[in-house]
Motif scaffolding. Structure first.
Motif, PDB file in Angstrom:
ATOM      1  N   ALA A   1     -11.060   6.199  10.918  1.00 36.34           N
ATOM      2  CA  ALA A   1      -9.642   6.154  11.286  1.00 36.34           C
ATOM      3  C   ALA A   1      -9.003   7.537  11.193  1.00 36.34           C
ATOM      4  CB  ALA A   1      -8.900   5.165  10.383  1.00 36.34           C
ATOM      5  N   LEU A   2      -9.308   8.293  10.138  1.00 38.92           N
ATOM      6  CA  LEU A   2      -8.774   9.648  10.016  1.00 38.92           C
ATOM      7  C   LEU A   2      -9.235  10.532  11.164  1.00 38.92           C
ATOM      8  CD1 LEU A   2      -9.187  10.311   6.186  1.00 38.92           C
ATOM      9  CD2 LEU A   2      -7.038  10.154   7.435  1.00 38.92           C
ATOM     10  N   SER A   3     -10.516  10.438  11.507  1.00 41.30           N
ATOM     11  CA  SER A   3     -11.042  11.242  12.610  1.00 41.30           C
ATOM     12  C   SER A   3     -10.402  10.856  13.934  1.00 41.30           C
ATOM     13  CB  SER A   3     -12.569  11.075  12.677  1.00 41.30           C
ATOM     14  OG  SER A   3     -13.098  11.784  13.778  1.00 41.30           O
ATOM     15  N   PHE A   4     -10.264   9.539  14.172  1.00 40.20           N
ATOM     16  CA  PHE A   4      -9.728   9.077  15.445  1.00 40.20           C
ATOM     17  C   PHE A   4      -8.259   9.466  15.605  1.00 40.20           C
ATOM     18  CE2 PHE A   4      -7.424   5.784  17.818  1.00 40.20           C
ATOM     19  CZ  PHE A   4      -8.070   5.870  19.042  1.00 40.20           C
ATOM     20  N   TRP A   5      -7.424   9.065  14.638  1.00 40.49           N
ATOM     21  CA  TRP A   5      -5.997   9.332  14.776  1.00 40.49           C
ATOM     22  C   TRP A   5      -5.677  10.815  14.603  1.00 40.49           C
ATOM     23  CZ3 TRP A   5      -3.393   5.855  17.159  1.00 40.49           C
ATOM     24  CH2 TRP A   5      -3.736   4.510  17.043  1.00 40.49           C
ATOM     25  N   GLY A   6      -6.476  11.534  13.813  1.00 40.11           N
ATOM     26  CA  GLY A   6      -6.291  12.975  13.733  1.00 40.11           C
ATOM     27  C   GLY A   6      -6.605  13.664  15.049  1.00 40.11           C
ATOM     28  N   TRP A   7      -7.634  13.169  15.763  1.00 37.64           N
ATOM     29  CA  TRP A   7      -7.953  13.730  17.079  1.00 37.64           C
ATOM     30  C   TRP A   7      -6.876  13.385  18.101  1.00 37.64           C
ATOM     31  CZ3 TRP A   7      -9.865  10.481  21.296  1.00 37.64           C
ATOM     32  CH2 TRP A   7     -10.120  11.212  22.461  1.00 37.64           C
ATOM     33  N   VAL A   8      -6.318  12.184  18.009  1.00 35.69           N
ATOM     34  CA  VAL A   8      -5.323  11.755  18.993  1.00 35.69           C
ATOM     35  C   VAL A   8      -3.988  12.453  18.761  1.00 35.69           C
ATOM     36  CG1 VAL A   8      -3.996   9.773  19.831  1.00 35.69           C
ATOM     37  CG2 VAL A   8      -6.438   9.536  19.410  1.00 35.69           C
ATOM     38  N   TRP A   9      -3.491  12.460  17.503  1.00 32.62           N
ATOM     39  CA  TRP A   9      -2.138  12.942  17.225  1.00 32.62           C
ATOM     40  C   TRP A   9      -2.079  14.036  16.170  1.00 32.62           C
ATOM     41  CZ3 TRP A   9      -0.150   7.255  16.944  1.00 32.62           C
ATOM     42  CH2 TRP A   9       0.086   6.787  18.241  1.00 32.62           C
TER      43      TRP A   9
ATOM     44  N   VAL B   1       0.949  18.763  -2.650  1.00 35.12           N
ATOM     45  CA  VAL B   1      -0.116  17.894  -3.168  1.00 35.12           C
ATOM     46  C   VAL B   1       0.196  16.430  -2.880  1.00 35.12           C
ATOM     47  CG1 VAL B   1      -1.117  17.032  -5.314  1.00 35.12           C
ATOM     48  CG2 VAL B   1      -0.958  19.491  -4.917  1.00 35.12           C
ATOM     49  N   ALA B   2       1.451  16.023  -3.136  1.00 36.02           N
ATOM     50  CA  ALA B   2       1.830  14.631  -2.889  1.00 36.02           C
ATOM     51  C   ALA B   2       1.738  14.275  -1.416  1.00 36.02           C
ATOM     52  CB  ALA B   2       3.253  14.386  -3.405  1.00 36.02           C
ATOM     53  N   LEU B   3       2.162  15.184  -0.533  1.00 36.53           N
ATOM     54  CA  LEU B   3       2.120  14.912   0.903  1.00 36.53           C
ATOM     55  C   LEU B   3       0.689  14.849   1.423  1.00 36.53           C
ATOM     56  CD1 LEU B   3       3.641  14.584   3.589  1.00 36.53           C
ATOM     57  CD2 LEU B   3       3.627  17.081   3.794  1.00 36.53           C
ATOM     58  N   PHE B   4      -0.129  15.811   1.036  1.00 39.79           N
ATOM     59  CA  PHE B   4      -1.500  15.860   1.542  1.00 39.79           C
ATOM     60  C   PHE B   4      -2.354  14.723   0.992  1.00 39.79           C
ATOM     61  CE2 PHE B   4      -2.310  20.278   3.385  1.00 39.79           C
ATOM     62  CZ  PHE B   4      -1.010  20.361   3.868  1.00 39.79           C
ATOM     63  N   ASN B   5      -1.959  14.172  -0.146  1.00 42.20           N
ATOM     64  CA  ASN B   5      -2.748  13.102  -0.739  1.00 42.20           C
ATOM     65  C   ASN B   5      -2.618  11.791   0.032  1.00 42.20           C
ATOM     66  OD1 ASN B   5      -4.598  12.830  -2.963  1.00 42.20           O
ATOM     67  ND2 ASN B   5      -3.193  11.332  -3.852  1.00 42.20           N
ATOM     68  N   TYR B   6      -1.678  11.724   0.997  1.00 37.48           N
ATOM     69  CA  TYR B   6      -1.618  10.552   1.875  1.00 37.48           C
ATOM     70  C   TYR B   6      -2.813  10.497   2.819  1.00 37.48           C
ATOM     71  CZ  TYR B   6       3.139   9.184   0.592  1.00 37.48           C
ATOM     72  OH  TYR B   6       4.242   8.737  -0.097  1.00 37.48           O
ATOM     73  N   MET B   7      -3.485  11.633   3.030  1.00 41.82           N
ATOM     74  CA  MET B   7      -4.669  11.676   3.879  1.00 41.82           C
ATOM     75  C   MET B   7      -5.902  11.648   2.983  1.00 41.82           C
ATOM     76  SD  MET B   7      -3.623  14.454   6.818  1.00 41.82           S
ATOM     77  CE  MET B   7      -3.124  15.733   5.657  1.00 41.82           C
TER      78      MET B   7
ATOM     79  N   GLY C   1      -1.027  11.922  13.057  1.00 40.53           N
ATOM     80  CA  GLY C   1      -1.933  10.789  13.215  1.00 40.53           C
ATOM     81  C   GLY C   1      -2.763  10.538  11.976  1.00 40.53           C
ATOM     82  N   ALA C   2      -3.201  11.619  11.307  1.00 44.27           N
ATOM     83  CA  ALA C   2      -3.967  11.444  10.070  1.00 44.27           C
ATOM     84  C   ALA C   2      -3.127  10.785   8.979  1.00 44.27           C
ATOM     85  CB  ALA C   2      -4.492  12.800   9.590  1.00 44.27           C
ATOM     86  N   LEU C   3      -1.821  11.096   8.923  1.00 42.64           N
ATOM     87  CA  LEU C   3      -0.948  10.453   7.942  1.00 42.64           C
ATOM     88  C   LEU C   3      -0.759   8.965   8.241  1.00 42.64           C
ATOM     89  CD1 LEU C   3       1.835  13.167   7.518  1.00 42.64           C
ATOM     90  CD2 LEU C   3       0.108  12.515   5.833  1.00 42.64           C
ATOM     91  N   LEU C   4      -0.792   8.605   9.528  1.00 40.08           N
ATOM     92  CA  LEU C   4      -0.598   7.202   9.912  1.00 40.08           C
ATOM     93  C   LEU C   4      -1.892   6.409   9.937  1.00 40.08           C
ATOM     94  CD1 LEU C   4       1.862   7.710  12.913  1.00 40.08           C
ATOM     95  CD2 LEU C   4       2.448   6.837  10.647  1.00 40.08           C
ATOM     96  N   ALA C   5      -3.031   7.063   9.722  1.00 33.33           N
ATOM     97  CA  ALA C   5      -4.327   6.410   9.934  1.00 33.33           C
ATOM     98  C   ALA C   5      -4.525   5.202   9.022  1.00 33.33           C
ATOM     99  CB  ALA C   5      -5.455   7.428   9.723  1.00 33.33           C
ATOM    100  N   VAL C   6      -4.297   5.362   7.738  1.00 32.71           N
ATOM    101  CA  VAL C   6      -4.562   4.265   6.796  1.00 32.71           C
ATOM    102  C   VAL C   6      -3.582   3.103   6.985  1.00 32.71           C
ATOM    103  CG1 VAL C   6      -4.761   3.635   4.361  1.00 32.71           C
ATOM    104  CG2 VAL C   6      -5.656   5.828   5.157  1.00 32.71           C
TER     105      VAL C   6
ATOM    106  N   TYR D   1       0.836  -1.207   0.000  1.00 35.51           N
ATOM    107  CA  TYR D   1       0.000   0.000   0.000  1.00 35.51           C
ATOM    108  C   TYR D   1       0.869   1.255   0.000  1.00 35.51           C
ATOM    109  CZ  TYR D   1      -3.037   3.702   1.678  1.00 35.51           C
ATOM    110  OH  TYR D   1      -3.701   4.901   1.822  1.00 35.51           O
ATOM    111  N   LEU D   2       1.857   1.316   0.912  1.00 31.25           N
ATOM    112  CA  LEU D   2       2.662   2.527   1.034  1.00 31.25           C
ATOM    113  C   LEU D   2       3.499   2.773  -0.213  1.00 31.25           C
ATOM    114  CD1 LEU D   2       3.826   2.348   4.762  1.00 31.25           C
ATOM    115  CD2 LEU D   2       2.131   3.868   3.752  1.00 31.25           C
ATOM    116  N   SER D   3       4.081   1.717  -0.781  1.00 31.14           N
ATOM    117  CA  SER D   3       4.885   1.907  -1.990  1.00 31.14           C
ATOM    118  C   SER D   3       4.022   2.330  -3.171  1.00 31.14           C
ATOM    119  CB  SER D   3       5.646   0.624  -2.317  1.00 31.14           C
ATOM    120  OG  SER D   3       4.745  -0.450  -2.524  1.00 31.14           O
ATOM    121  N   THR D   4       2.853   1.693  -3.324  1.00 27.49           N
ATOM    122  CA  THR D   4       1.974   2.046  -4.441  1.00 27.49           C
ATOM    123  C   THR D   4       1.440   3.458  -4.295  1.00 27.49           C
ATOM    124  OG1 THR D   4       1.313  -0.277  -4.614  1.00 27.49           O
ATOM    125  CG2 THR D   4      -0.047   1.339  -5.756  1.00 27.49           C
TER     126      THR D   4
END
Length: 380
Positions: free
Chosen positions: A324-332, A255-261, A336-341, A221-224
């Motif tokens: 997941a985005l809402s949860f990890w974004g609220w926590v970190w 754009v590339a960085l934000f597209n991870y979320m 956290g939003a970048l790590l959510a997926v 997933y991360l490489s693709t």
């Protein structure tokens, strides 16, 4: 004989009640743990965030580590090469964004007038509403003549904020690098010990399968997604360079960085592009081209390219992604939003192999409702 059957039935009933009681205790303890976990993660973000990010990065680097080890490179040296490669790429990407962004922040106060000029039709449209809100606020918040004067301290400058937070970020980053290195250098030995310590061959094979699927799915997933995001950023940067927006590579990196979320990142990127275009172009209609270019490229990527390359194996329910985005974004926050997926993929892989908790089955299986209400009689 009848007494024996009665005793066996009574023993089975007691065993069932005991199992139900233990299951209920486990359920409530699990719910309490789940309720307390987010607050513990949030309070201990200085420890949990670097180690979680490091583990996700290390899992993504495992295929490179195994490729190097298959060619006879020792585990320690292979782990060092993986970290060095990651740091070089990450720092180059960060420098391509941060250095030009500093110039944009420097000219932002000077360009506010141009932004207001381009947005004047919208500002005039809501001017009457603003006056109404101001008048209403003054009516309800009228202060007495003898009221106290409250002095509000000016916020710290960006330089002060960076200077005070830099030591903490350096320590956390160094800690994360150490975690990645020791995880990778001991990965082969740790996986072998985990598999060989199982009590049976089937358990060892199940453990090996879970570990391999977790690594394969997360790294795939991360490489693709990284290839897709970098390609999207370069394509957007090319379009912005054609229309004359300054520092197109910086905007492509954003754009590339934000597209991870998913979902939230593209919206933020479009808003930032709109702000940058309003700061750069005098014509408001021409300033609409940069966000429009990104939106068109993102729609093609999200609806055609990503589903084709990622495939059904890594397809995730959009509702789970939003949660997941809402949860990890609220926590970190943003990290956290970048790590959510990636964390969602790891959790789904482990739960798919170990089994999901069947709360509905526990609550609604036969025998759970001990005192069901009798059905009302029907009139014949």
């Amino acid at each position: 004989m009848q007494l024996v059957k009665t005793a066996l039935a009574s023993r089975e009933s007691e065993s069932l009640r005991r199992d139900r009681l233990l299951a209920a205790i486990a359920l409530f303890l699990g719910l309490g743990f789940l309720l307390a976990l987010p607050f513990a993660l949030q309070a201990g973000a200085a420890f949990f965030l670097p180690i979680t990010a490091a583990l996700v990065i290390a899992i993504a680097l495992v295929p490179m580590l195994e490729w190097l080890e298959r060619r006879g490179i020792p585990s320690g040296l292979a782990a060092f090469l993986c970290i060095a490669t990651f740091l070089v790429v990450a720092n180059a990407a960060i420098a391509a964004i941060v250095v030009p962004a500093a110039g944009w922040f420097a000219v932002l106060p000077e360009r506010i007038g141009r932004v207001r000029h381009n947005l004047r039709p919208i500002l005039d449209l809501y001017a009457s509403l603003d006056r109404f809100i101001s008048d209403t606020s003054q009516t309800f918040m009228r202060s007495s003549s003898g009221g106290r004067t409250v002095t509000v301290a000016a916020p710290n400058s960006l330089l002060d904020i960076v200077a005070t937070s830099a030591p903490v970020a350096i320590i956390e980053g160094f800690f994360a690098i150490l975690v990645v290195y020791f995880f990778l250098s001991g990965w082969t030995r740790l996986r072998r010990q985990t598999i060989t310590s199982r009590g049976s061959f089937s358990s060892a094979m199940a453990t090996a399968r879970v570990i391999q699927e977790m690594v394969d799915r997360t790294s795939a997933y991360l490489s693709t997604i990284t290839i897709i995001n970098v390609s999207l950023g370069l394509l957007v940067a090319l379009g912005l360079w054609i229309i004359g927006l300054p520092t197109p590579l910086m905007w492509g990196g954003i754009v590339a960085l934000f597209n991870y979320m998913p979902y939230l990142g593209p919206i933020a990127a479009a808003l930032l592009l709109a702000l940058g275009a309003l700061m750069s172009f005098k014509d408001a209609w021409y300033a609409a081209f940069p966000p429009l270019i990104f939106v068109v490229c993102h729609m093609i990527e999200a609806n055609m390219i990503t589903p084709t390359l990622v495939g059904r194996r890594l397809t995730i329910n959009p509702l789970l992604i939003l949660v997941a985005l809402s949860f990890w974004g609220w926590v970190w926050g943003a990290a956290g939003a970048l790590l959510a997926v990636p964390l969602l993929i790891i959790t789904k892989t482990v739960m798919a192999s170990a089994g999901k908790p069947d709360i509905a089955g526990f609550l609604f299986e036969e025998g759970t409702l001990t005192n069901p209400q009798p059905e009302p009689p029907t009139n014949s």
